[in-house]
Design an enzyme around this catalytic site. Structure first.
Site, PDB file in Angstrom:
ATOM      1  N   CYS A  53     -45.513  42.116  54.453  1.00  0.00           N
ATOM      2  CA  CYS A  53     -44.638  42.615  55.545  1.00  0.00           C
ATOM      3  C   CYS A  53     -43.941  44.040  54.876  1.00  0.00           C
ATOM      4  CB  CYS A  53     -43.417  41.748  55.671  1.00  0.00           C
ATOM      5  SG  CYS A  53     -42.790  41.928  57.347  1.00  0.00           S
TER       6      CYS A  53
ATOM      7  N   ARG B  81     -39.531  42.684  68.529  1.00  0.00           N
ATOM      8  CA  ARG B  81     -40.021  42.280  67.105  1.00  0.00           C
ATOM      9  C   ARG B  81     -41.309  41.205  67.264  1.00  0.00           C
ATOM     10  NH1 ARG B  81     -36.961  43.509  63.058  1.00  0.00           N
ATOM     11  NH2 ARG B  81     -38.028  42.168  61.693  1.00  0.00           N
TER      12      ARG B  81
ATOM     13  N   HIS C  10     -45.791  35.940  56.048  1.00  0.00           N
ATOM     14  CA  HIS C  10     -44.769  35.305  55.268  1.00  0.00           C
ATOM     15  C   HIS C  10     -44.921  33.732  55.104  1.00  0.00           C
ATOM     16  CE1 HIS C  10     -41.846  38.662  54.929  1.00  0.00           C
ATOM     17  NE2 HIS C  10     -42.127  38.956  56.265  1.00  0.00           N
TER      18      HIS C  10
HETATM   19  N1  GLN Z   1     -38.461  45.704  58.285  1.00  0.00           N
HETATM   20  C1  GLN Z   1     -39.633  45.485  58.348  1.00  0.00           C
HETATM   21  C2  GLN Z   1     -39.970  45.205  60.053  1.00  0.00           C
HETATM   22  O1  GLN Z   1     -39.117  44.847  60.776  1.00  0.00           O
HETATM   23  C3  GLN Z   1     -40.166  44.343  57.687  1.00  0.00           C
HETATM   24  C4  GLN Z   1     -39.675  43.103  58.152  1.00  0.00           C
HETATM   25  C5  GLN Z   1     -40.210  42.213  57.119  1.00  0.00           C
HETATM   26  O2  GLN Z   1     -40.458  42.285  55.812  1.00  0.00           O
HETATM   27  N2  GLN Z   1     -40.248  40.735  57.648  1.00  0.00           N
HETATM   28  O3  GLN Z   1     -41.082  45.564  60.323  1.00  0.00           O
END
Ligand code: GLN
Length: 247
Positions: A93, A127, A191
């Site tokens: 990520c 998101r 993840h």
């Molecule tokens: N901050 C990054 C995003 O929002 C990665 C997020 C994460 O590692 N879960 O895309």
């Protein structure tokens, strides 16, 4: 064998139990008689090319990425040289995004990446969150995990994705692909942590790291029972199927 792991920024990039990936690699190595030795390499620490068989970097919020990006960029030569000498890499990520050319966050701030992977990332409004199921035809296997990112990662023409999205958003919620792989380097949004429910990928990474440690070919690792791991994979895959994952 001793398998030497360089864990980049464990104190900054470690969300969704990404540290759990190290625990899985440690156990699966030990069950085959190998010892995993993990060295934390963080802010201001020197990364000495050739001293690690595997480099690992986890995920993090934009804030943490902004804190480490410049320091990581200063290590980009050492990371490339390590990879050039055959070290394996797993990046998750936020760490995955920083292996590309740059990550432009939601405020339009461009964080430098190290340009190891042929991609760049731009944060979107919404998101992309939920369970994911991938088809990895390069090994005839599936991957199941969890994603939560604002970033939309765009692979360059000809770049190899980690897998085709069966369920979920993946790199950008549109291309139908997730992650990126280049030689012994794997980048992914998954993840969970990723490796407990996808033991084949843990073994693939261990085999690449052992190839670096021995200077030989990736060995065939002795198979393990993996009942619990397969069950965990099944549960995650079922959740991804149930979710659908369209923007
Ligand atoms: N901050 C990054 C995003 O929002 C990665 C997020 C994460 O590692 N879960 O895309």
């Amino acid at each position: 064998m001793r398998i030497r792991v360089g864990h980049l920024y464990p104190d900054y990039l470690n969300i969704y139990a990404d540290r759990g990936n190290i625990a899985v690699l440690t156990s699966r190595a030990a069950w085959r008689g190998h010892e995993l030795v993990v060295e934390a390499v963080s802010m201001g620490d020197e990364l000495r090319p050739g001293t690690h068989d595997l480099l690992y970097i986890g995920g993090g919020q934009d804030r943490e990425q902004a804190l480490v990006a410049v320091d990581l960029a200063a290590k980009s030569e050492a990371v490339r040289e390590s990879v050039g000498r055959g070290a394996a890499v797993l990046a998750v990520c936020g760490g995955y995004q920083l292996l590309g050319r740059y990550y432009r966050d939601r405020d339009g701030v461009e964080l430098p990446g190290i340009g190891l992977l042929p991609l760049h990332t731009i944060a979107g409004e919404r998101r992309m969150i939920g369970d994911v199921l991938l088809d990895c035809d390069w090994v005839g296997r599936a991957l199941a995990g969890f994603e939560n990112h604002a970033g939309r990662t765009l692979l360059d023409e000809g770049a190899q994705p980690l897998g085709r999205v069966v369920h979920g958003f993946g790199n950008d919620g549109a291309s139908g692909f997730e992650g990126c792989r280049s030689g012994r380097t794997i980048g992914t949004y998954l993840h969970g942590p990723l490796l407990p429910r996808n033991p084949w990928l843990a073994d693939w990474l261990l085999a690449q790291a052992l190839a670096h440690a021995t200077g030989g070919e990736p060995p065939e690792l002795e198979p393990l029972a993996d009942e619990l791991e397969q069950e965990a994979h099944g549960v995650a895959a079922e959740r991804a199927r149930a979710r659908g994952g369209r923007l």
